[in-house]
Design a protein around this motif. Structure first.
Motif, mmCIF file in Angstrom:
data_model
loop_
_atom_site.group_PDB
_atom_site.id
_atom_site.type_symbol
_atom_site.label_atom_id
_atom_site.label_comp_id
_atom_site.label_asym_id
_atom_site.label_seq_id
_atom_site.Cartn_x
_atom_site.Cartn_y
_atom_site.Cartn_z
ATOM 1 N N GLY A 222 0.818 -1.212 0.000
ATOM 2 C CA GLY A 222 0.000 0.000 0.000
ATOM 3 C C GLY A 222 0.846 1.254 0.000
ATOM 4 N N LEU A 223 1.895 1.246 0.838
ATOM 5 C CA LEU A 223 2.779 2.412 0.939
ATOM 6 C C LEU A 223 3.422 2.732 -0.404
ATOM 7 N N TYR A 224 3.911 1.669 -1.102
ATOM 8 C CA TYR A 224 4.652 1.923 -2.336
ATOM 9 C C TYR A 224 3.726 2.334 -3.472
ATOM 10 N N ILE A 225 2.509 1.780 -3.454
ATOM 11 C CA ILE A 225 1.555 2.220 -4.480
ATOM 12 C C ILE A 225 1.223 3.687 -4.250
ATOM 13 N N LYS A 226 1.076 4.070 -2.977
ATOM 14 C CA LYS A 226 0.803 5.477 -2.665
ATOM 15 C C LYS A 226 1.963 6.356 -3.140
ATOM 16 N N ASN A 227 3.216 5.923 -2.814
ATOM 17 C CA ASN A 227 4.394 6.674 -3.267
ATOM 18 C C ASN A 227 4.353 6.901 -4.771
ATOM 19 N N THR A 228 4.123 5.793 -5.495
ATOM 20 C CA THR A 228 4.150 5.871 -6.956
ATOM 21 C C THR A 228 3.070 6.800 -7.468
ATOM 22 N N LEU A 229 1.876 6.724 -6.849
ATOM 23 C CA LEU A 229 0.791 7.582 -7.323
ATOM 24 C C LEU A 229 1.120 9.053 -7.073
ATOM 25 N N VAL A 230 1.713 9.345 -5.899
ATOM 26 C CA VAL A 230 2.088 10.739 -5.604
ATOM 27 C C VAL A 230 3.075 11.251 -6.644
ATOM 28 N N VAL A 231 4.148 10.449 -6.868
ATOM 29 C CA VAL A 231 5.164 10.879 -7.828
ATOM 30 C C VAL A 231 4.567 11.012 -9.224
ATOM 31 N N ALA A 232 3.741 10.028 -9.607
ATOM 32 C CA ALA A 232 3.150 10.065 -10.950
ATOM 33 C C ALA A 232 2.283 11.301 -11.110
ATOM 34 N N PHE A 233 1.498 11.625 -10.080
ATOM 35 C CA PHE A 233 0.620 12.790 -10.180
ATOM 36 C C PHE A 233 1.430 14.065 -10.390
ATOM 37 N N TRP A 234 2.435 14.287 -9.547
ATOM 38 C CA TRP A 234 3.158 15.552 -9.652
ATOM 39 C C TRP A 234 4.000 15.637 -10.911
ATOM 40 N N THR A 287 24.313 18.832 -4.076
ATOM 41 C CA THR A 287 24.048 20.267 -4.262
ATOM 42 C C THR A 287 22.679 20.653 -3.718
ATOM 43 N N LEU A 288 21.651 19.878 -4.117
ATOM 44 C CA LEU A 288 20.283 20.241 -3.707
ATOM 45 C C LEU A 288 19.853 19.544 -2.427
ATOM 46 N N ASN A 289 20.638 18.556 -1.969
ATOM 47 C CA ASN A 289 20.293 17.817 -0.747
ATOM 48 C C ASN A 289 18.910 17.172 -0.819
ATOM 49 N N TRP A 290 18.620 16.552 -1.938
ATOM 50 C CA TRP A 290 17.309 15.938 -2.131
ATOM 51 C C TRP A 290 17.370 14.421 -2.055
ATOM 52 N N TYR A 291 18.469 13.864 -1.577
ATOM 53 C CA TYR A 291 18.579 12.409 -1.527
ATOM 54 C C TYR A 291 17.443 11.849 -0.669
ATOM 55 N N ASN A 292 16.778 10.819 -1.168
ATOM 56 C CA ASN A 292 15.675 10.173 -0.460
ATOM 57 C C ASN A 292 14.503 11.117 -0.197
ATOM 58 N N THR A 293 14.150 11.917 -1.187
ATOM 59 C CA THR A 293 12.915 12.706 -1.091
ATOM 60 C C THR A 293 12.137 12.512 -2.391
ATOM 61 N N PHE A 294 10.870 12.930 -2.366
ATOM 62 C CA PHE A 294 10.076 12.842 -3.591
ATOM 63 C C PHE A 294 10.553 13.837 -4.636
ATOM 64 N N LYS A 373 14.582 2.829 1.283
ATOM 65 C CA LYS A 373 13.408 1.973 1.281
ATOM 66 C C LYS A 373 12.069 2.691 1.470
ATOM 67 N N ASP A 374 12.026 3.759 2.256
ATOM 68 C CA ASP A 374 10.718 4.361 2.520
ATOM 69 C C ASP A 374 10.199 5.190 1.347
ATOM 70 N N HIS A 375 11.049 5.494 0.369
ATOM 71 C CA HIS A 375 10.578 6.246 -0.794
ATOM 72 C C HIS A 375 10.620 5.442 -2.088
ATOM 73 N N TYR A 376 10.822 4.127 -1.979
ATOM 74 C CA TYR A 376 10.884 3.314 -3.196
ATOM 75 C C TYR A 376 9.565 3.367 -3.969
ATOM 76 N N LEU A 377 9.658 3.066 -5.267
ATOM 77 C CA LEU A 377 8.447 2.917 -6.078
ATOM 78 C C LEU A 377 8.156 1.421 -6.267
ATOM 79 N N VAL A 378 7.018 1.123 -6.862
ATOM 80 C CA VAL A 378 6.535 -0.268 -6.875
ATOM 81 C C VAL A 378 7.500 -1.261 -7.516
ATOM 82 N N SER A 379 8.126 -0.896 -8.649
ATOM 83 C CA SER A 379 8.940 -1.909 -9.347
ATOM 84 C C SER A 379 10.115 -2.358 -8.492
#
Lengths: 432, 404
Positions: A222-234, A287-294, A373-379
């Motif tokens: 459920g968590l990863y499907i949610k992650n993927t949907l959030v990323v896909a939407f934005w 540079t942007l310090n975005w490692y492990n973020t959406f 792991k907490d920001h992985y996508l489904v695949s």
């Protein structure tokens, strides 16, 4: 007119019956699926499990399996045929239909009969017969006699048979992995393990839907499907906005350096993505310090040159006189874009949206590099879970259940929006 | 007056009427615009003019101009004016101010405004990386944490090539590219021709053949991995039913040949969809007259195929072949789907491609060590070089237009 009224009524009431069936099916599916209990699973012995529900006690799981399977079957048949029926209904209202629609109605009736939806099946068949009455058989079209003489009918029959068998063979080869994935995901442990008899078809009572529940809970899907949907939407949201703005600038506005910029963008399409990855990794992580973020998953994919190119072609087909007329009436450029061009180019925008969302759903490499792991996508989670840590041996049933959780939604979207996807892909030619 | 002249005059009158109408509307439009925009703009303009521009002109520009005029009337001044300031000024106006002038127009700024979001993101994630990755490949001991490096070397390329397995990776990539692409092109060409020859069920078959394209590569890769399993796989079960002994396709005892075959089957299965789509579209565009003419001449079907269909499709075949060659040089996910991120079978057979060497340096926190990223960049440059050759071939071919 009277006949048409009758037809509309048939189709309308069959639609209503289908809607009712879908709601009932969904309710049954959700209720019985929620009853299944994964704490009772014992893979090694595969002991029979019993459940209590409502006023029944000690019901074997096979009964639950049968009920769930029938509800799923009815959903699978009813939902797409409701969509098709709705399209037919609109056509019937405007009197846009041919004799072939009648065949479809009768086939739909047979399918509805299979899905236990008898009232709508009867209405379907009645509608089909009505269409045959309204549109009687027409004689074949004229064909030039000289060419017909040259046609060698026996050869044509042979060629037809050959090509049909060839196509059917290839279609089987394409379909079998999907089919086998779904069948395996429903097998019980003992059915899966037996090497002596291969079960290519499962009975309703042998479909163990509990596997899906186990796969969901084991990989916290459920968590990863949610992650993927959030990323896909934005990503899709951003891509559509940047694509519309830049395609408009490249197609309508005239300024110095426009063509140079456009060729520059097209040149970047030839460079393989692997070249960007290394520098982008440095940019994102240090540079942007975005490692492990959406943000790391969204921003690099908000612009796609191919989509800009694709939308520009569509915008260019809109006649220039429209633009000038709007200008004379005092319409600003931005207003023209939102009020005139976007509605006209809507099909292309739908294509872009679907292709982009599919791209995120299938993304593997970049999310693997910049997230944990907490920001992985489904695949990624699909690839990494369900493998025994000690033996390295995968639990194939759960793997297949997870794979079908990922694949089936895409297949449904593809079947609904087939036209848009195939048109968009036909233009691209990038993926090998 | 002749009839033609009458018509001509009436036409002229009508045209002038329309022209006047357009002018009148244009004036109304301008007035509306002016009414909308005039007040705020004029206020700002007049404010700037009265309080900044005029004082600067009065107290700075005019004295300087006057002083320069006086200076130019002297002997030295006139010499300098003639041979130094005037030519320099002309040079500036001709080669710097005049070419830049079209960029300082309203339409240019408007265009850039529309392109701005795309351009910012592209320059960060596309234009900058191209140059940076090329430079990165030559850095020595580059560390991404503090972005320091000591000098430039070619050692990164040497390290990559000397790494055990890199030559094997090149070989694997070559095998994948030069076996899977021709086979899938030929199969999909035949399938497209078959699809073209039938009338019923055409879109049904097209839909089915397109399925592999949209589905998740990892998910279906896992399905293939399961289908080729030694004990549970359907392939071995089918072989068993036919009375043959099961084959080790991809497990610990698998030979390199078997492992590669499994991979190739999956790659070909996945790559058919796109080619079939493009070829069927191409076949539909061929003029039917050619086939009718061939029919009249009593040409056999095979001859029609080789002498009409293939030559007319040849631009498309060339295009597809080269783009899919380029695409399959980048094979990565398909290998990961079947053999995992190590890219090896359990028995140690190496199936990695070049792309593995790019990502190998980034994964698992390895990138933070100094010098590792540069090697990855070097690997990506090698890949880019190979792909560039094929891109140039494609450009050459598409210019020459392969034809009959």
């Amino acid at each position: 007119m009277n006949n048409n009224r009758k037809l509309q009524n048939y189709v309308f009431y069959s639609m209503m019956a289908q809607l009712l069936w879908i709601f009932i099916g969904l309710a049954i599916f959700i209720y019985f699926y929620s009853i299944l209990d994964i704490s009772k699973i014992d893979n090694i012995y595969d002991t029979p499990r019993y459940y209590d529900f409502l006023w029944y006690n000690n019901v074997p799981e096979t009964t639950l399996n049968t009920i769930i399977s029938i509800s799923v079957l009815s959903l699978i048949i009813n939902i797409p045929s409701l969509v098709l029926n709705y399209k037919n209904f609109k056509n019937l209202k405007e009197e846009h239909f041919e004799r072939s629609t009648g065949y479809y109605e009768i086939i739909g009736g047979a399918l509805a009969f299979l899905s236990t939806n008898i009232p709508s099946a009867v209405l379907y068949i009645l509608a089909g017969l009505e269409i045959f009455k309204v549109r009687p058989k027409v004689k074949k079209k004229f064909k030039s006699k000289e060419l017909e003489k040259l046609d060698r009918p026996y050869l044509r029959i042979i060629v037809n048979i050959l090509s049909f068998t060839g196509l059917t063979l290839l279609a089987l080869i394409i379909i079998i992995p999907f089919y086998w994935m779904i069948v395996t995901s429903l097998m019980s442990w003992s059915t899966f393990q037996s090497t002596t008899d291969v079960k290519f078809f499962l009975k309703f009572s042998e479909m163990f839907w509990i596997n899906y529940k186990e796969a969901f809970s084991k990989a916290t899907f459920g968590l990863y499907i949610k992650n993927t949907l959030v990323v896909a939407f934005w990503t899709t949201f951003g891509t559509v906005i940047t694509t519309i703005l830049s395609a408009f600038a490249f197609s309508r506005l005239e300024f110095k350096g426009r063509d140079f910029l456009f060729t520059l963008l097209l040149m970047t399409m030839m460079i393989p993505g692997e070249l960007y990855v290394i520098t982008n990794f440095v940019t994102i992580s240090s540079t942007l310090n975005w490692y492990n973020t959406f943000n790391a998953l969204i921003f690099p994919f908000v612009v796609d040159v191919f989509y800009i190119f694709f939308l520009r072609q569509t915008f260019k087909q809109i006649p220039d006189s429209l633009y000038k007329a709007a200008k004379v009436d005092g319409c600003s450029d931005f207003k023209f874009l939102t009020r005139v061009m976007i509605p006209i180019a809507a099909p292309t925008l739908i294509t872009i949206t679907i292709l982009n969302a599919l791209g995120t759903w299938n993304a593997y490499i970049w999310p693997r590099l910049v997230t944990e792991k907490d920001h992985y996508l489904v695949s990624i989670i699909l690839r990494q879970s369900f493998v025994d840590a000690d033996t390295g041996f995968p639990d194939y049933r759960l793997q297949m259940a997870a794979a079908s959780i990922i694949t089936v939604p895409i297949l449904i979207i593809f079947l609904i929006a087939r036209k848009y996807i195939m048109r968009g892909v036909g233009r691209s030619g990038i993926k090998g | 007056m002749s009839k033609a002249k009458k018509i001509w005059r009436r036409f002229r009158e009508r045209i002038t009427d329309i022209r006047w109408e357009v002018r009148r509307r244009y004036h109304i439009f301008r007035e509306k615009l002016n009414n909308k925009l005039a007040k705020p703009r004029l206020a700002i303009k007049s404010f700037l003019k009265n309080n900044i521009c005029t004082p600067i002109k009065k107290y700075v520009c005019n004295p300087i101009r006057k002083g320069y005029k006086k200076f130019a009337q002297t002997k030295v001044g006139s010499f300098l004016h003639k041979y130094l300031f005037l030519p320099v000024g002309r040079f500036f106006s001709r080669f710097i101010v005049r070419p830049l002038k079209p960029f300082f127009t309203r339409s240019f700024f408007q265009g850039i405004l529309y392109l701005l979001p795309a351009l910012i993101l592209l320059s960060i994630f596309t234009f900058y990386p191209i140059f940076n990755s090329i430079i990165l490949a030559f850095y020595k001991n580059y560390s991404p944490v503090d972005k320091m490096f000591d000098g430039y070397t070619l050692d990164n390329f040497k390290d990559i090539i000397a790494r055990p397995g890199f030559i094997a990776a090149l070989r694997n990539t070559a095998i994948i590219v030069f076996i899977s692409v021709p086979i899938s092109v030929i199969i999909s060409l035949f399938v497209a021709v078959m699809l073209h020859s039938i009338k019923k069920l055409k879109s049904f078959f097209q839909t089915i053949f397109f399925l592999p394209y949209v589905t998740n590569t990892i998910a279906i890769g896992l399905v293939f991995s399961y289908m080729f399993d030694y004990r549970y796989g359907i392939i071995n079960k089918a072989l068993n039913a036919l009375g043959m002994s099961p084959i080790h396709w991809k497990d610990a005892q698998a030979t390199y040949f078997n492992a590669m075959t499994t991979l190739l089957i999956y790659i070909i299965w996945g790559s058919l969809a796109f080619k079939i789509l493009v070829f069927t579209a191409g076949l539909q565009n061929i003029d039917k007259q050619y086939y009718d003419a061939a029919k009249v001449d009593g040409t056999s079907r095979w001859r029609t195929f080789t002498k009409i269909t293939v030559p007319l499709l040849s631009p498309m075949i060339a295009y597809i072949t080269i783009t899919s060659l380029i695409g399959s040089f980048k094979t990565y996910t398909t290998v990961v789907a079947i053999y995992g991120e190590t890219g090896r079978t359990a028995g140690g057979k190496d199936l990695r491609t070049i792309v593995f060497y790019v990502y190998d340096y980034i994964m698992g926190g390895k990138a933070l060590n100094p010098g590792e990223l540069s090697r990855g960049a070097a690997a990506s440059l090698i890949l880019f070089g190979i792909i560039l050759v094929f891109t140039l071939i494609q450009l050459y071919v598409s210019k020459k237009r392969v034809h009959y």
